[in-house]
Design an enzyme around this catalytic site. Sequence first.
Site, PDB file in Angstrom:
ATOM      1  N   CYS A 127     -96.648  43.765  15.712  1.00 39.85           N
ATOM      2  CA  CYS A 127     -96.559  44.222  17.094  1.00 39.85           C
ATOM      3  C   CYS A 127     -97.300  45.536  17.324  1.00 39.85           C
ATOM      4  O   CYS A 127     -98.515  45.578  17.244  1.00 39.85           O
ATOM      5  CB  CYS A 127     -95.098  44.293  17.546  1.00 39.85           C
ATOM      6  SG  CYS A 127     -94.929  44.185  19.353  1.00 39.85           S
ATOM      7  N   HIS A 219     -92.817  38.512  17.218  1.00 44.09           N
ATOM      8  CA  HIS A 219     -91.798  38.956  16.266  1.00 44.09           C
ATOM      9  C   HIS A 219     -91.118  37.752  15.617  1.00 44.09           C
ATOM     10  O   HIS A 219     -89.936  37.472  15.880  1.00 44.09           O
ATOM     11  CB  HIS A 219     -90.738  39.806  16.975  1.00 44.09           C
ATOM     12  CG  HIS A 219     -91.210  41.163  17.381  1.00 44.09           C
ATOM     13  ND1 HIS A 219     -91.295  42.216  16.490  1.00 44.09           N
ATOM     14  CD2 HIS A 219     -91.638  41.635  18.576  1.00 44.09           C
ATOM     15  CE1 HIS A 219     -91.746  43.290  17.119  1.00 44.09           C
ATOM     16  NE2 HIS A 219     -91.967  42.965  18.386  1.00 44.09           N
ATOM     17  N   GLU A 221     -89.926  37.591  12.854  1.00 44.61           N
ATOM     18  CA  GLU A 221     -88.819  38.067  12.007  1.00 44.61           C
ATOM     19  C   GLU A 221     -87.511  38.231  12.770  1.00 44.61           C
ATOM     20  O   GLU A 221     -86.445  38.420  12.156  1.00 44.61           O
ATOM     21  CB  GLU A 221     -89.197  39.414  11.359  1.00 44.61           C
ATOM     22  CG  GLU A 221     -89.056  40.645  12.251  1.00 44.61           C
ATOM     23  CD  GLU A 221     -90.200  40.843  13.240  1.00 44.61           C
ATOM     24  OE1 GLU A 221     -90.185  41.860  13.964  1.00 44.61           O
ATOM     25  OE2 GLU A 221     -91.118  39.992  13.295  1.00 44.61           O
TER      26      GLU A 221
END
Length: 319
Positions: A127, A219, A221
């Site tokens: 990001c 994202h 994750e």
Amino acid sequence: MQPSALDLPTPRPRPAGIPERLTVGLLNNMPDAALAATERQFERLLGPGVRLLRFHLPEIARGPQAADYLAPRSAPAEAMESAGLDALIVTGCEPRAASLPDEPYWPALTRAIDWAAEHTVSTLFSCLAAHAAVLHRDGIARRRLPAKRSGVFACRATGRHPLLAGLPDPLPVPHSRYNDLPEADLAAAGYAVLTRSEEAGVDLFVKPGPSLLVFLQGHPEYDPDSLAREYRRDLLRYRDGERADRPHPPAHYFDPEVEIRLADFAGRLAPGGREDPPPCHAPARAPWPQAAAGLFANWLALVGARRGRLARTGALAAS
């Protein structure tokens, strides 16, 4: 809200291409409140066969609790240079200045970016760290979006690549950002976009070099409830006058009944109010964790294969 075991991806067997012991660094630049969660998220995706070393930028101001958290488990970023890393993950930091180069940590971050680009087998930028890396390395400036881009977006592959092997197409990926990178600028500077969304734009892109640089605007994750917690935080910031615009709910994320309740609340919310948001329950079945596990398994397999090739040619020892 903590995700249950049912919400998380089932651990995958480690592919044959991944050596028994890769050493991966995590340069965690996230805000204080997200430090531990971010570490846990990436640690889960890397799996138990990876030696994870933690690093931080001392130039990022931390509160006492975050400083105490980092002290026994994380080393200053300059220690990466003698840590024997095969690969590195660099996360973003909530910006304070209008321009990234005006951030007090910018010189230390750019030194870490330059070192990683020459001395790791692969580095993954997440990001804001992706925005910082392309700005520093190639002068590509991110552009402010009209509104926060938040939600789970269908990201389609542009072609075949080892990072995408065995993954669904489209790939569901959470995004949460105020800025974007123009695809034309990336292509002109030699970056290859691997996945993109019609709604969210560029998702995953790479640039080959001494280190394979991997960039995520999204994202993968994230925990199943990460976007829910962010939306509740944004609602409270608007209520408390800490942001000027009423937040939109994450797109393609909440279950319908939850989104209806939240839309009703947001519609009557005004700065200075007292009412708390209703529960921002995460979706019953988050669509991205299993795909995220596959993406990181592919990345580790690629790191292992590249490390083997570099070792055979002597390039690894030279670096």
